[in-house]
Design a protein around this motif. Structure first.
Motif, PDB file in Angstrom:
ATOM      1  N   LEU A  68      -2.447  -9.056  15.197  1.00  0.00           N
ATOM      2  CA  LEU A  68      -2.789  -7.789  14.554  1.00  0.00           C
ATOM      3  C   LEU A  68      -1.904  -6.679  15.091  1.00  0.00           C
ATOM      4  N   LYS A  69      -1.556  -5.746  14.223  1.00  0.00           N
ATOM      5  CA  LYS A  69      -0.794  -4.563  14.618  1.00  0.00           C
ATOM      6  C   LYS A  69      -1.753  -3.383  14.568  1.00  0.00           C
ATOM      7  N   VAL A  70      -2.323  -3.054  15.730  1.00  0.00           N
ATOM      8  CA  VAL A  70      -3.317  -1.991  15.815  1.00  0.00           C
ATOM      9  C   VAL A  70      -2.597  -0.655  15.964  1.00  0.00           C
ATOM     10  N   PRO A  71      -2.839   0.295  15.051  1.00  0.00           N
ATOM     11  CA  PRO A  71      -2.157   1.590  15.124  1.00  0.00           C
ATOM     12  C   PRO A  71      -2.562   2.391  16.364  1.00  0.00           C
ATOM     13  N   ASP A  86      -4.330  -0.247   8.878  1.00  0.00           N
ATOM     14  CA  ASP A  86      -3.500   0.881   8.432  1.00  0.00           C
ATOM     15  C   ASP A  86      -4.308   1.867   7.589  1.00  0.00           C
ATOM     16  N   GLN A  87      -5.169   1.343   6.722  1.00  0.00           N
ATOM     17  CA  GLN A  87      -6.022   2.206   5.895  1.00  0.00           C
ATOM     18  C   GLN A  87      -6.946   3.049   6.772  1.00  0.00           C
ATOM     19  N   GLU A  88      -7.510   2.433   7.792  1.00  0.00           N
ATOM     20  CA  GLU A  88      -8.377   3.185   8.703  1.00  0.00           C
ATOM     21  C   GLU A  88      -7.618   4.309   9.396  1.00  0.00           C
ATOM     22  N   ALA A  89      -6.389   4.027   9.805  1.00  0.00           N
ATOM     23  CA  ALA A  89      -5.572   5.048  10.458  1.00  0.00           C
ATOM     24  C   ALA A  89      -5.269   6.191   9.495  1.00  0.00           C
ATOM     25  N   GLU A  90      -4.994   5.866   8.235  1.00  0.00           N
ATOM     26  CA  GLU A  90      -4.734   6.902   7.237  1.00  0.00           C
ATOM     27  C   GLU A  90      -5.961   7.774   7.012  1.00  0.00           C
ATOM     28  N   GLU A  91      -7.140   7.153   6.970  1.00  0.00           N
ATOM     29  CA  GLU A  91      -8.368   7.926   6.766  1.00  0.00           C
ATOM     30  C   GLU A  91      -8.666   8.829   7.956  1.00  0.00           C
ATOM     31  N   LYS A 135      -4.927  15.537  10.793  1.00  0.00           N
ATOM     32  CA  LYS A 135      -5.673  15.754  12.036  1.00  0.00           C
ATOM     33  C   LYS A 135      -5.012  15.127  13.246  1.00  0.00           C
ATOM     34  N   GLY A 136      -4.190  14.146  13.053  1.00  0.00           N
ATOM     35  CA  GLY A 136      -3.530  13.475  14.171  1.00  0.00           C
ATOM     36  C   GLY A 136      -2.220  12.879  13.706  1.00  0.00           C
ATOM     37  N   TYR A 137      -1.535  12.233  14.622  1.00  0.00           N
ATOM     38  CA  TYR A 137      -0.243  11.638  14.308  1.00  0.00           C
ATOM     39  C   TYR A 137      -0.200  10.192  14.758  1.00  0.00           C
ATOM     40  N   ARG A 138       0.557   9.410  14.033  1.00  0.00           N
ATOM     41  CA  ARG A 138       0.749   8.021  14.424  1.00  0.00           C
ATOM     42  C   ARG A 138       1.760   7.954  15.561  1.00  0.00           C
ATOM     43  N   SER A 139       1.520   6.994  16.433  1.00  0.00           N
ATOM     44  CA  SER A 139       2.417   6.806  17.563  1.00  0.00           C
ATOM     45  C   SER A 139       2.751   5.324  17.699  1.00  0.00           C
ATOM     46  N   GLY A 140       3.112   4.710  16.595  1.00  0.00           N
ATOM     47  CA  GLY A 140       3.460   3.294  16.608  1.00  0.00           C
ATOM     48  C   GLY A 140       2.224   2.409  16.534  1.00  0.00           C
ATOM     49  N   HIS A 141       2.330   1.226  17.101  1.00  0.00           N
ATOM     50  CA  HIS A 141       1.222   0.277  17.122  1.00  0.00           C
ATOM     51  C   HIS A 141       1.397  -0.668  18.305  1.00  0.00           C
ATOM     52  N   TYR A 142       0.347  -1.376  18.634  1.00  0.00           N
ATOM     53  CA  TYR A 142       0.445  -2.435  19.626  1.00  0.00           C
ATOM     54  C   TYR A 142      -0.109  -3.713  19.013  1.00  0.00           C
ATOM     55  N   THR A 143       0.400  -4.834  19.481  1.00  0.00           N
ATOM     56  CA  THR A 143      -0.030  -6.106  18.914  1.00  0.00           C
ATOM     57  C   THR A 143      -1.195  -6.668  19.722  1.00  0.00           C
ATOM     58  N   ARG A 144      -2.059  -7.339  19.017  1.00  0.00           N
ATOM     59  CA  ARG A 144      -3.247  -7.919  19.622  1.00  0.00           C
ATOM     60  C   ARG A 144      -3.540  -9.226  18.902  1.00  0.00           C
ATOM     61  N   ASN A 145      -3.838 -10.256  19.646  1.00  0.00           N
ATOM     62  CA  ASN A 145      -4.144 -11.551  19.050  1.00  0.00           C
ATOM     63  C   ASN A 145      -5.641 -11.675  18.808  1.00  0.00           C
TER      64      ASN A 145
END
Length: 148
Positions: A73-76, A34-39, A53-63
């Motif tokens: 993991l919830k990858v943005p 999440d911090q990386e996405a904010e930066e 510079k961009g917008y969030r569009s949810g996340h996808y899960t990854r094991n």
């Protein structure tokens, strides 16, 4: 005089500690993502700024299989800019220390079937014989490159 004796169930304590460590690792990695996405977006969730510079569009899960167990993991997902995390390599499903442990077990003479049983006991999921063979091919390739 009181004869209060405290009895500890070692197995329960180990299970609780393992779950606590796994949960802590999962929360830490998700907050780092999440911090990386904010930066990258230059804005927090739902924040509206001119510097965005961009917008969030949810996340996808990854094991991800770690030494603490299998974590989710919830990858943005971002719109307008690509999101490539520095925390986890793209397409990586296992922590590198897990792969190193698999290679070391095989090189020490542990059979592939036995490695499957050990991984299930340690991390809660089996590793296929094909995966172990692929990792060993990589290791042997690196050994040959070093020798030459």
């Amino acid at each position: 005089m009181s004869d209060n004796i405290i009895q500890l169930n070692e197995q329960v304590i180990k299970t609780e500690l393992k779950d606590l460590v796994k949960q802590s690792v999962e929360e830490t990695l998700n907050s780092l993502l999440d911090q990386e996405a904010e930066e990258l977006t230059h804005a927090e969730k739902y924040e509206r700024t001119n510097a965005r510079k961009g917008y969030r569009s949810g996340h996808y899960t990854r094991n991800l299989q770690t030494t603490s167990g299998n974590i989710s993991l919830k990858v943005p997902k971002l719109k307008g800019i690509p999101f490539e995390t520095a925390i986890i390599e793209r397409y990586r499903r296992r922590e590198s220390s897990v792969e190193e442990a698999l290679i070391e077990m095989y090189l020490a003479g542990v059979s592939v079937r036995r490695v499957e049983d050990i991984t299930e006991a340690l991390w809660g999921s089996k590793v296929s014989p094909g995966t172990i063979s692929n990792l060993n091919k990589k290791a042997y390739g690196n050994i040959e490159a070093w020798r030459n």
